[in-house]
Design a protein around this motif. Structure first.
Motif, PDB file in Angstrom:
ATOM      1  N   ALA A 190       0.841  -1.201   0.000  1.00 41.63           N
ATOM      2  CA  ALA A 190       0.000   0.000   0.000  1.00 41.63           C
ATOM      3  C   ALA A 190       0.877   1.252   0.000  1.00 41.63           C
ATOM      4  O   ALA A 190       1.795   1.374   0.810  1.00 41.63           O
ATOM      5  N   GLY A 191       0.584   2.174  -0.924  1.00 45.36           N
ATOM      6  CA  GLY A 191       1.332   3.420  -0.990  1.00 45.36           C
ATOM      7  C   GLY A 191       2.636   3.334  -1.748  1.00 45.36           C
ATOM      8  O   GLY A 191       3.424   4.288  -1.753  1.00 45.36           O
ATOM      9  N   SER A 192       2.887   2.213  -2.426  1.00 47.67           N
ATOM     10  CA  SER A 192       4.154   2.051  -3.158  1.00 47.67           C
ATOM     11  C   SER A 192       4.103   2.687  -4.538  1.00 47.67           C
ATOM     12  O   SER A 192       5.103   2.679  -5.258  1.00 47.67           O
TER      13      SER A 192
ATOM     14  N   ASP B 271      -1.823  -5.934  -4.670  1.00 44.85           N
ATOM     15  CA  ASP B 271      -1.265  -6.154  -3.335  1.00 44.85           C
ATOM     16  C   ASP B 271      -2.138  -7.184  -2.637  1.00 44.85           C
ATOM     17  O   ASP B 271      -3.313  -6.915  -2.360  1.00 44.85           O
TER      18      ASP B 271
ATOM     19  N   LYS C 176       8.567  -0.316  -0.935  1.00 48.37           N
ATOM     20  CA  LYS C 176       8.639   0.933  -0.174  1.00 48.37           C
ATOM     21  C   LYS C 176       7.314   1.662  -0.309  1.00 48.37           C
ATOM     22  O   LYS C 176       6.725   1.697  -1.380  1.00 48.37           O
ATOM     23  N   THR C 177       6.858   2.271   0.769  1.00 45.60           N
ATOM     24  CA  THR C 177       5.612   3.029   0.718  1.00 45.60           C
ATOM     25  C   THR C 177       5.898   4.515   0.861  1.00 45.60           C
ATOM     26  O   THR C 177       6.639   4.935   1.753  1.00 45.60           O
TER      27      THR C 177
ATOM     28  N   ARG D  88       3.263   6.829   0.765  1.00 48.82           N
ATOM     29  CA  ARG D  88       2.014   7.523   1.089  1.00 48.82           C
ATOM     30  C   ARG D  88       1.931   7.938   2.543  1.00 48.82           C
ATOM     31  O   ARG D  88       1.704   9.103   2.858  1.00 48.82           O
TER      32      ARG D  88
ATOM     33  N   ILE E 221       1.972   3.701   9.226  1.00 48.14           N
ATOM     34  CA  ILE E 221       2.495   2.421   8.738  1.00 48.14           C
ATOM     35  C   ILE E 221       2.661   1.436   9.887  1.00 48.14           C
ATOM     36  O   ILE E 221       2.320   0.253   9.771  1.00 48.14           O
TER      37      ILE E 221
ATOM     38  N   VAL F 225       7.316  -3.494   5.690  1.00 49.27           N
ATOM     39  CA  VAL F 225       6.989  -2.245   5.010  1.00 49.27           C
ATOM     40  C   VAL F 225       7.999  -1.160   5.366  1.00 49.27           C
ATOM     41  O   VAL F 225       8.247  -0.904   6.539  1.00 49.27           O
TER      42      VAL F 225
ATOM     43  N   GLU G 293      -6.264   8.253  -2.059  1.00 51.36           N
ATOM     44  CA  GLU G 293      -5.503   8.662  -0.885  1.00 51.36           C
ATOM     45  C   GLU G 293      -5.976  10.037  -0.437  1.00 51.36           C
ATOM     46  O   GLU G 293      -6.451  10.846  -1.234  1.00 51.36           O
TER      47      GLU G 293
ATOM     48  N   THR H 247      -4.869   2.509   5.204  1.00 51.93           N
ATOM     49  CA  THR H 247      -3.739   2.863   4.339  1.00 51.93           C
ATOM     50  C   THR H 247      -4.101   3.900   3.278  1.00 51.93           C
ATOM     51  O   THR H 247      -3.260   4.264   2.462  1.00 51.93           O
TER      52      THR H 247
END
Length: 676
Positions: free
Chosen positions: A224-226, A499, A531-532, A534, A540, A552, A639, A666
């Motif tokens: 999530a957020g990658s 994901d 890597k995230t 966001r 996280i 994460v 987001e 997330t």
């Protein structure tokens, strides 16, 4: 790292020269496009007014020349649009590269290219091979791959620029470090209503996905957020640049819902490319299934589970399973093998048709065709045989074949017979079967099986023009869906991103998306984004606990705001209003994310009269992200600066619903508040 005043002055002079050249190109190219378009229109008018003076050969030549001229004008117009896009911010980075022969290249990187009168490159398109050095290497030894081979050398400097309204505001020398100033500035900025391009902050692991042209199919697992969706869109822009004759009309994106489609609609245009074709899997099923009024959406399908309104979850789980694919294939093979013409017949008074001869054609000569297409092909053949190659009696023979067959193109009956056969794992009464077949609208889980049956028996609608397919939220698609998609887009290469931790389908899940690599033609590769970018480290850390994750990597380094827990609330309305006011004082966008749509409606009714707030579901076409209420399963891919997670005490997230809670949490970038 900031540069010296002397270096800054040099960069100001370079910017001034680039802007002067850019303005000159804009003016001359604008004049060219205008004059050429006007001239082409006049020529077309003259040609059609005097068409009688051309013979057919001359007309074809004139049409071909006109088409070529129109294509040249179209390309010029597109380039003009790109130059207009960069006129206030012509470039965002530069590198100094020294090749093995000792030659120095000072490369300024932009959204498009710019040449001087001697055709020397002044600005380089970010997608050009040499620009990959900016994304892939720290200063030091490096290499890049171009059509001519691999070029090695030394990366002497990497530099990034902040240019606002044609003025140089900041210049930074940086390495590849993920905590560089420009990246952190982007991460700390507020989110907008629509996704932005991130061409100035693409990271090395993302760049490997974007620029991969060695493999036909990319299967990407990204946390999530990658940046999975962002990577997918930048990859599309790269492929349009790199692959000859590939246009936006040759690319199809499968989106999860209408909200998501609207959210990403600005990215490709901001990169100088037209938006591609977009659809949802539901759209495709709706186009295939005409036996029912409507096909249930995926979000309504999962909502049945999360609102506990599904009366037979075990049956739905079986319908969604990989196991049922084998059972369905065995049933269809058996069905086809038993299909035959049961009577000899005459066409007219003379032409005798033998059932044995036709059955031989059905099961051997034309077995390469889907069953119902075989009847059409045999009808053509019989007409040609009896009428000296003519197809005039094709429909007549088709009608006679169907009248004398022991099978009928009735997909509801065929589907019903599957459930009444011995090929299924779950045995149901006829009343139970009729309850989901004899409906006005078909359920999502049945629609998948129904679509597959139709595809096998009459052929999947082959989409020849699509050369690239992008599937986002890949974890929400079952293996059967991928089988169907691969049969529809047989010429296409695939980029599939998802994901497994964000799976919201309670009936189907993957241990790894790597299991999809065997489904598509050509070479396939499995890649990971780990890597995230966001969420804050605090968010996280909290979301890791939901699913027991520890791998994460949080990149954001901003506010150090803890996750806030709200329990034992006595006045829900007042508490929500206070939290909303607090968040809106600091952030542009706030979302209240509920477990389901029923709870979203409840919160909307509580707050709607006091503040300006939007209620959003998966079918919403557009919305402002300033303040919205949205169910978790409709928020996928979006987001927000701040998020309030709400669920009623009597509707808490169960252990097997943790993924849905993980998705909800997330979505947040900066500050997260959780109720109950």
């Amino acid at each position: 790292m900031a540069i010296s005043n002397e270096e800054f002055e040099k960069e100001q002079k370079i910017l001034k020269k680039v802007l002067k050249l850019l303005d000159s190109n804009l003016e001359s190219l604008g004049d060219d496009v205008f004059n050429e378009e006007e001239g082409l229109q006049e020529f077309k008018k003259m040609m059609w007014e005097d068409a009688s003076s051309f013979d057919s050969g001359e007309m074809q030549q004139v049409m071909a020349a006109t088409s070529q001229e129109a294509e040249k004008i179209f390309m010029k117009r597109n380039y003009l649009k790109r130059l207009v896009q960069i006129k206030n911010k012509p470039y965002f980075a530069s590198i100094i590269f020294k090749d093995e022969a000792g030659k120095i290249y000072n490369i300024y990187i932009s959204l498009t290219y710019l040449k001087d009168k001697k055709l020397n490159n002044i600005l380089y398109d970010w997608r050009s091979p040499i620009c990959s050095l900016f994304y892939d290497y720290e200063t030091g030894p490096c290499s890049y791959k171009a059509p001519g081979g691999i070029y090695s050398g030394e990366l002497k400097r990497k530099r990034q620029y902040k240019i606002d309204d044609r003025k140089l505001v900041g210049v930074f020398d940086n390495s590849l470090n993920i905590d560089d100033e420009v990246l952190q500035e982007v991460l700390s900025s507020e989110s907008s209503d629509k996704m932005k391009n991130v061409v100035n902050t693409i990271q090395q692991e993302q760049n490997k996905v974007i620029r991969n042209v060695e493999d036909n199919n990319l299967i990407v697992q990204g946390i999530a957020g990658s940046g999975k969706t962002t990577v997918a869109l930048h990859r599309i822009a790269f492929l349009l640049y790199r692959i000859n004759n590939l246009t936006s009309n040759n690319i199809l994106i499968f989106s999860p819902n209408a909200i998501f489609t609207e959210y990403i609609s600005d990215v490709l245009p901001s990169l100088g490319e037209s938006n591609t074709l977009q659809t949802t899997f539901n759209d495709y099923m709706s186009s295939m299934i005409k036996e029912y009024k409507e096909v249930e959406s995926f979000t309504d399908f999962v909502s049945r589970y999360y609102t506990y309104s599904e009366i037979n979850p075990d049956l739905v789980r079986y319908k969604q399973s990989d196991e049922i694919i084998d059972h369905l294939n065995t049933y269809l093979d058996n069905y086809i093998s038993n299909c035959k013409i049961i009577n000899d017949f005459f066409e007219g008074e003379v032409h005798f048709v033998s059932k044995d001869e036709v059955n031989e054609m059905i099961h051997y000569k034309y077995s390469r065709f889907p069953l119902f297409e075989r009847i059409d092909e045999i009808s053509k053949k019989l007409s040609a045989n009896f009428y000296k190659g003519s197809s005039k009696k094709t429909k007549t023979f088709g009608k006679l074949l169907r009248e004398n067959a022991n099978f009928v193109k009735d997909y509801k009956t065929i589907y019903k017979n599957f459930w009444m056969s011995n090929f299924t794992k779950i045995k149901l009464s006829e009343d139970e079967i009729n309850s989901f077949i004899n409906r006005e609208n078909i359920n999502y889980d049945d629609a998948l099986l129904f679509t597959y049956i139709k595809g096998v028996l009459e052929g999947f609608r082959y989409e020849n023009s699509i050369k690239q397919v992008v599937i986002d939220e890949a974890q929400d698609y079952s293996r059967l869906q991928y089988i169907i998609i691969s049969k529809i887009f047989q010429r296409a290469d695939f980029t599939i991103l998802g994901d497994i931790n964000q799976n919201i389908n309670p009936y189907y899940s993957y241990d790894s998306l790597e299991s999809l690599t065997d489904l598509f033609k050509g070479s396939s590769i499995y890649l990971e984004l780990l890597k995230t970018y966001r969420s804050s480290p605090e968010i996280i850390a909290y979301t890791n606990k939901i699913l027991g994750l520890n791998h994460v990597n949080a990149i954001r380094q901003d506010n150090n705001k803890p996750v806030i827990m709200r329990k034992n609330i006595t006045d829900l309305r007042q508490s929500l209003l206070e939290d909303i006011k607090y968040l809106q004082e600091s952030y542009k966008s706030t979302a209240i994310i509920t477990k389901d749509y029923k709870e979203a409606e409840k919160i909307y009714d509580i707050l709607g009269n006091d503040i300006s707030i939007s209620l959003v579901d998966a079918n919403s076409k557009s919305f402002s992200k300033d303040l919205i209420i949205i169910p978790a399963y409709a928020a996928k891919g979006l987001e927000f600066d701040s998020v309030i997670i709400y669920n009623d005490r009597m509707n808490s997230y169960k252990n097997n619903e943790r993924n849905l809670l993980y998705v909800a949490c997330t979505r947040c970038q900066h500050e997260l508040i959780i109720y109950n």
